[in-house]
Motif scaffolding. Structure first.
Motif, PDB file in Angstrom:
ATOM      1  N   LEU A   1      24.969  18.291  52.701  1.00 55.00           N
ATOM      2  CA  LEU A   1      26.334  17.759  52.779  1.00 55.00           C
ATOM      3  C   LEU A   1      27.251  18.729  53.531  1.00 55.00           C
ATOM      4  O   LEU A   1      28.028  18.332  54.390  1.00 55.00           O
ATOM      5  N   LYS A   2      27.098  20.016  53.221  1.00 59.95           N
ATOM      6  CA  LYS A   2      27.930  21.062  53.839  1.00 59.95           C
ATOM      7  C   LYS A   2      27.795  21.105  55.353  1.00 59.95           C
ATOM      8  O   LYS A   2      28.734  21.508  56.047  1.00 59.95           O
ATOM      9  N   SER A   3      26.607  20.772  55.891  1.00 59.79           N
ATOM     10  CA  SER A   3      26.486  20.887  57.348  1.00 59.79           C
ATOM     11  C   SER A   3      26.282  19.561  58.069  1.00 59.79           C
ATOM     12  O   SER A   3      26.252  19.539  59.294  1.00 59.79           O
ATOM     13  N   GLU A   4      26.177  18.443  57.337  1.00 59.99           N
ATOM     14  CA  GLU A   4      25.957  17.167  58.038  1.00 59.99           C
ATOM     15  C   GLU A   4      26.979  16.064  57.751  1.00 59.99           C
ATOM     16  O   GLU A   4      27.123  15.144  58.558  1.00 59.99           O
ATOM     17  N   ALA A   5      27.654  16.136  56.608  1.00 57.29           N
ATOM     18  CA  ALA A   5      28.587  15.046  56.287  1.00 57.29           C
ATOM     19  C   ALA A   5      29.919  15.289  57.008  1.00 57.29           C
ATOM     20  O   ALA A   5      30.482  16.384  56.947  1.00 57.29           O
ATOM     21  N   PRO A   6      30.433  14.273  57.720  1.00 55.74           N
ATOM     22  CA  PRO A   6      31.635  14.469  58.540  1.00 55.74           C
ATOM     23  C   PRO A   6      32.961  14.532  57.755  1.00 55.74           C
ATOM     24  O   PRO A   6      33.725  13.578  57.712  1.00 55.74           O
ATOM     25  N   PHE A   7      33.176  15.703  57.142  1.00 59.99           N
ATOM     26  CA  PHE A   7      34.446  16.018  56.478  1.00 59.99           C
ATOM     27  C   PHE A   7      35.016  17.256  57.151  1.00 59.99           C
ATOM     28  O   PHE A   7      34.261  18.146  57.553  1.00 59.99           O
ATOM     29  N   TRP A   8      36.351  17.320  57.239  1.00 62.70           N
ATOM     30  CA  TRP A   8      37.003  18.513  57.796  1.00 62.70           C
ATOM     31  C   TRP A   8      38.176  18.890  56.906  1.00 62.70           C
ATOM     32  O   TRP A   8      38.992  18.036  56.538  1.00 62.70           O
TER      33      TRP A   8
ATOM     34  N   MET B   1      23.771  19.315  48.234  1.00 56.76           N
ATOM     35  CA  MET B   1      24.953  20.103  48.581  1.00 56.76           C
ATOM     36  C   MET B   1      24.771  20.853  49.895  1.00 56.76           C
ATOM     37  O   MET B   1      25.679  20.898  50.723  1.00 56.76           O
TER      38      MET B   1
ATOM     39  N   MET C   1      30.780   6.674  59.044  1.00 60.18           N
ATOM     40  CA  MET C   1      29.715   7.663  59.211  1.00 60.18           C
ATOM     41  C   MET C   1      29.523   8.490  57.939  1.00 60.18           C
ATOM     42  O   MET C   1      28.406   8.831  57.573  1.00 60.18           O
TER      43      MET C   1
END
Lengths: 87, 153
Positions: free
Chosen positions: B115-122, B112, B55
């Motif tokens: 990316l901050k609110s949609e890319a699935p990183f934690w 950016m 994803m």
């Protein structure tokens, strides 16, 4: 007809539920993300807290972000995770 | 181009590659994010980045495509690191190239913000006490994204 789906959990959800992935046969009455959350919440305290409390949970179907009303189909990959914090 | 990797990256090299790829480029804008040593008032010693393989790449690709549709962009590179990082490590790189600077600046910021609110990183951070905690999402990141939905350019 049962629907078979693959489920993934990430970050705080994965850690608290102690599950990263599972395969699930869904009862016929479950077709939306919200219904799936409610179904999983019945597994117990931690599940209810993680999926149905005021804690924000986001969902994806087949790698696309979706809302609670989104419909699940047979063979879908569904994921639950907290709001993202990359960058 | 999208890269999700544990390894560090060389900003100079990446900029040069994008710059020299096409002779019609007049502007290359880059953003580098680095791990801070403080968060919510606590000193941070380590940061671990988890993501959703499959994803993540799709989400980043979709964001880059949106930016290219919206502005006159020659190319966009996104590199995001995963795994264990320390304060001052580079964490993310976005480069946008274009004929003119205005488009490249906007596209870089747009990528950016999305990316901050949609890319699935934690992110999970370790404090000096040894305790660790998941980083909470910020409302300001969501606001930054919405800003682009109200502006035409």
């Amino acid at each position: 007809m049962h629907m078979n789906i693959k489920l993934f959990y990430f970050a705080r959800l994965k850690e608290t539920l102690k599950y990263s992935t599972e395969e699930l046969a869904l009862p016929t009455e479950i077709s939306t993300i919200l219904q799936l959350k409610a179904f999983l919440a019945k597994r117990g305290d931690v599940w209810g807290e993680m999926l149905m409390s005021k804690l924000k949970v986001r969902a994806a179907i087949n790698h696309e972000l979706v809302d609670d009303k989104a419909t699940i189909s047979d063979g879908d990959e569904v994921a639950f995770f907290p709001p993202v914090t990359g960058g | 181009m999208i890269r999700v990797q544990t390894e560090d990256f060389d900003v100079g090299l990446e900029i040069q590659q994008l710059r020299l790829a096409q002779p019609n480029i007049g502007a290359v804008v880059s953003f580098v994010g680095q791990v801070r040593d403080m968060n919510e008032g606590d000193a941070i010693t380590e940061l671990t980045l988890e993501h959703y393989p499959g994803m993540t790449e799709k989400a980043l690709e979709a964001i880059a495509t949106q930016a290219k549709t919206r502005w006159d962009i020659a190319d966009i590179l996104i590199i995001h690191r995963i795994g264990q990082l320390k304060p001052q490590d580079q964490i993310v790189l976005v480069i946008a190239s274009s004929a003119h600077r205005g488009e490249a600046f906007k596209a870089c910021e747009f990528v950016m913000d999305y990316l901050k609110s949609e890319a699935p990183f934690w992110k999970k951070e370790v404090m000096t006490s040894g305790e660790s905690r998941w980083v909470e999402a910020k409302h300001t990141d969501e606001d930054a994204k919405h800003r682009w939905q109200h502006h035409k350019n």
